[in-house]
Scaffold this active site. Structure first.
Site, PDB file in Angstrom:
ATOM      1  CE  LYS A   1      93.455  66.879 -35.774  1.00 39.99           C
ATOM      2  NZ  LYS A   1      92.264  66.404 -34.854  1.00 39.99           N
TER       3      LYS A   1
ATOM      4  CG  ASP B   1      84.798  81.119 -34.861  1.00 39.17           C
ATOM      5  OD1 ASP B   1      85.945  80.678 -34.806  1.00 39.17           O
ATOM      6  OD2 ASP B   1      84.306  81.153 -35.138  1.00 39.17           O
TER       7      ASP B   1
ATOM      8  CG  ASP C   1      86.761  73.667 -28.505  1.00 40.61           C
ATOM      9  OD1 ASP C   1      87.069  72.506 -29.260  1.00 40.61           O
ATOM     10  OD2 ASP C   1      85.261  73.228 -28.883  1.00 40.61           O
TER      11      ASP C   1
END
Length: 180
Positions: free
Chosen positions: A140, A76, A60
């Site tokens: 997601k 990143d 993260d």
């Protein structure tokens, strides 16, 4: 008190992954899991509970508190150096790549949906290099601009593509999950 706090999870999103796992039977012992966009870490927490003797690599942009049995990378994910760092921890292909990544929202639903879709597609393309043939990709996604493009890319890379909206997702949310 929120159920997630009672159960010891850092965020409500843990229940979305639990529902996905109950429906699709993804996690088992000894797996190698890559958790992209891991902070605050509830997906990695759940994975750590269910995969005994496995390896979890959590990535993260934000710093995370330690989670048992995880390797944490602050960076990143879209950066090639971070991707190489992830690969350096793999001694074989991963079994699961999961991403609850979303961009910092602008409030403009179409823009947020498209940018989050770009992250999902970047994760899919990366997974092609590091996931085993029988591996599972979970991400997601938002219903909207890039939804069809994401599903089409999923079908190009993976044998099977399913879209699932957990009951624990808010009713008014455009959020769903793609399971490949």
């Amino acid at each position: 008190m929120r159920q997630s706090k009672i159960d010891g999870y850092r965020a409500r999103s843990a229940y979305k992954l639990i529902e996905i796992d109950e429906k699709f039977k993804i996690f088992k012992g000894g797996m190698i899991i890559i958790d992209i966009g891991a902070a605050p870490g509830s997906w990695s927490q759940y994975a750590s509970k269910v995969i005994k003797n496995g390896k979890i690599i959590s990535i993260d942009l934000k710093e995370m508190s330690e989670i048992k049995n995880t390797i944490q990378i602050k960076g990143d994910f879209t950066d090639i150096n971070t991707q190489n760092q992830i690969k350096s921890f793999l001694n074989k292909k991963s079994d699961v790549i999961m991403s609850d990544m979303a961009v910092n929202t602008t409030g403009i639903k179409n823009v947020d949906s498209i940018q989050t879709g770009e992250l999902c597609m970047t994760a899919m393309i990366f997974s092609k290099e590091v996931i085993s043939d029988s591996g599972t990709f979970i991400s997601k996604i938002f219903m909207g601009g890039s939804f069809n493009e994401i599903v089409a890319l999923g079908k190009k890379i993976f044998k099977e593509v399913k879209v699932f909206k957990p009951k624990s997702s808010r009713k008014d949310s455009k959020e769903s999950f793609i399971i490949c």
